[in-house]
Design an enzyme around this catalytic site. Structure first.
Site, short mmCIF file in Angstrom:
data_model
loop_
_atom_site.label_atom_id
_atom_site.label_comp_id
_atom_site.label_asym_id
_atom_site.label_seq_id
_atom_site.Cartn_x
_atom_site.Cartn_y
_atom_site.Cartn_z
N ARG A 1 0.84 -1.21 0.00
CA ARG A 1 0.00 0.00 0.00
C ARG A 1 0.87 1.26 0.00
NH1 ARG A 1 -4.90 -1.04 4.04
NH2 ARG A 1 -5.66 0.86 3.04
N ASP B 1 -15.46 2.26 1.67
CA ASP B 1 -15.27 0.88 2.16
C ASP B 1 -16.50 0.01 1.92
OD1 ASP B 1 -12.79 1.71 2.96
OD2 ASP B 1 -13.37 2.07 5.04
#
Ligand code: SPQ
Length: 428
Positions: A119, A314
């Site tokens: 990430r 999300d």
């Protein structure tokens, strides 16, 4: 894990505490003077990684059944850790703690799991370097492992290229630890504002002006009592399940309704879901809460883009599943951030749902889903170590002819350790 189709989902559940708020409560409590008591703390793996990192810096943190107590000794109470700080699977821990470490006058080494190693970290290490932090790391500080020597920060005025609460929070926390100057962060669209709300509750003076937030350095925080609301991102799985599984009615208690997080509610309403919202009037202060009741619904496809995206980022995996059960086409745009989550959530959602026969295709910045499809198995699907993909696929199993086998189901422990237990309880 073998998961079967269900006839209906019925009952009432209380989803676990909000992950974003639980992380921040431990972090700010560790920086504060005095005791911070956190009720309904999320005992998920990610938040426990945050606890472990601050314990390694000498903060006394007691983890009880559902309550965490942090004995803050102020910013000077944090000590150079003797061990590497391990942030596990948690992007929030990694990026927010970087902002704090940037302001502390000692050396730290930070690493996480395989997913964290992929990430992007330059989005925080770059502005933190501009503030004066010395950061080394893989690919010149773009990825973990990272090592830092913090302290002596100066305030900056930063225009973030992406709407990210982690970037905003990391820089604001470094700004809080800078010497007297003001730090401001401006983002393209408003991301979740838990940091702003909670820093104020801890006594910090912080100014918000549209998309800009400013904080003056050198302020001290004072410990508080916090009740963490239920996580709307966890509730989202059961909201979707209630809407798409036949003959269902589910009530979710005490769900956090911070307006920077309620994109899922707007999507349900726009798709035509049968949803009832009852606000808890007593909670309408720092973080609002409501009880939600969802019933089986006839859904229609919609377009989702723009400033709605950060408010439901999300929830996109579960929205994609819902869209497979809606009449017409759902188009999700401006969601390129999905590519840098625990997995590339555009690819994982599309590939896993295709295995069940969904009509779904990827786009550069989102996906296109045509409904209504009949999902059928038996199939073997995989979370790829991503909690939200695992929970979305478990909800998919409820309407999949022939059921499915979910590989790497333990990923759900990151944010919702009781997830399968709750699913079973509702399907009885
Ligand atoms: O903590 P982590 O791993 O980044 O968790 C996720 C998730 O799905 O739980 C994203 F993968 O949530 C982020 C969210 O996407 C949590 C978060 C926060 O607490 O500040 C902010 C969002 O990320 P970002 O990059 O948009 O700031």
């Amino acid at each position: 894990m073998k998961l079967n189709k269900v006839d209906s989902l019925k009952g009432e559940i209380t989803v676990p505490g909000d992950k974003s708020i639980s992380h921040r409560a431990v972090m700010f409590g560790s920086l504060a003077n005095g005791e911070t008591v956190i009720r309904n703390f999320l005992m998920g793996a990610d938040c426990l990684s945050t606890v472990s990192c601050f314990r390694k810096m000498g903060v006394a943190i007691e983890v009880g059944d559902e309550q965490v107590t942090v004995q803050g000794k102020g910013i000077d109470g944090l000590k150079e850790p003797e061990e590497v700080l391990d942030t596990g699977n948690s992007g929030t821990t990694t990026r927010l703690i970087l902002g704090i470490l940037a302001g502390l006058p000692f050396h730290t080494v930070l690493t996480g799991d395989e997913s964290i190693a992929k990430r992007p970290m330059a989005r925080v290490t770059e502005p933190l370097r501009q503030m004066g932090a010395k950061i080394e790391g893989r690919a010149n500080g773009q990825f973990t492992p990272l090592s830092l020597r913090g302290g002596d920060l100066k305030g900056i005025s930063y225009h973030s290229p992406m709407s990210s609460a982690q970037v905003k929070s990391s820089i604001l926390l470094a700004g809080l630890l800078a010497k007297g100057e003001t730090t401001s962060v401006t983002e393209p669209e408003k991301s979740r504002d838990h940091t702003e709300r909670m820093l104020k509750a801890f006594g910090a003076d912080l100014e918000e002006d549209g998309l800009a937030v400013s904080i003056k350095g050198g302020q001290s925080l004072t410990g508080i009592e916090i009740h963490v609301p239920g996580d709307i991102s966890s509730a989202a799985f059961f909201l979707a399940a209630g809407a798409i599984v036949p003959d269902s009615i589910i009530t979710l208690k005490n769900v956090g309704m911070n307006p920077t997080r309620t994109g899922m509610i707007e999507v349900l309403q726009a798709m035509g879901a049968d949803l009832e919202i009852r606000y808890d009037e007593a909670s309408l202060q720092a973080e609002p809460m409501a009880d939600l009741t969802i019933k089986t619904s006839s859904l229609k496809g919609i377009d989702i883009s723009g400033d709605l995206i950060p408010r439901l980022i999300d929830e996109i995996p579960i929205i994609a599943l819902m869209a497979t059960q809606a009449e017409g086409t759902t188009v999700i745009r401006n969601a390129e951030e999905l590519k840098v989550k625990e997995t590339n959530r555009i690819d994982t959602v599309v590939n896993e749902l295709k295995k069940l026969g969904a009509d779904i295709e990827p786009a550069d910045d989102g996906m296109i889903i045509r409904g209504k499809s009949r999902l059928s198995g038996p199939a073997s699907v995989k979370s790829h170590g991503d909690h939200r993909i695992g929970m979305m696929l478990a909800v998919a199993s409820c309407i999949t002819e022939g059921g499915l086998t979910l590989l790497e189901s333990e990923a759900v422990n990151v944010s919702y350790p009781d997830f399968f237990h709750h699913l079973q309880q509702l399907s009885k």
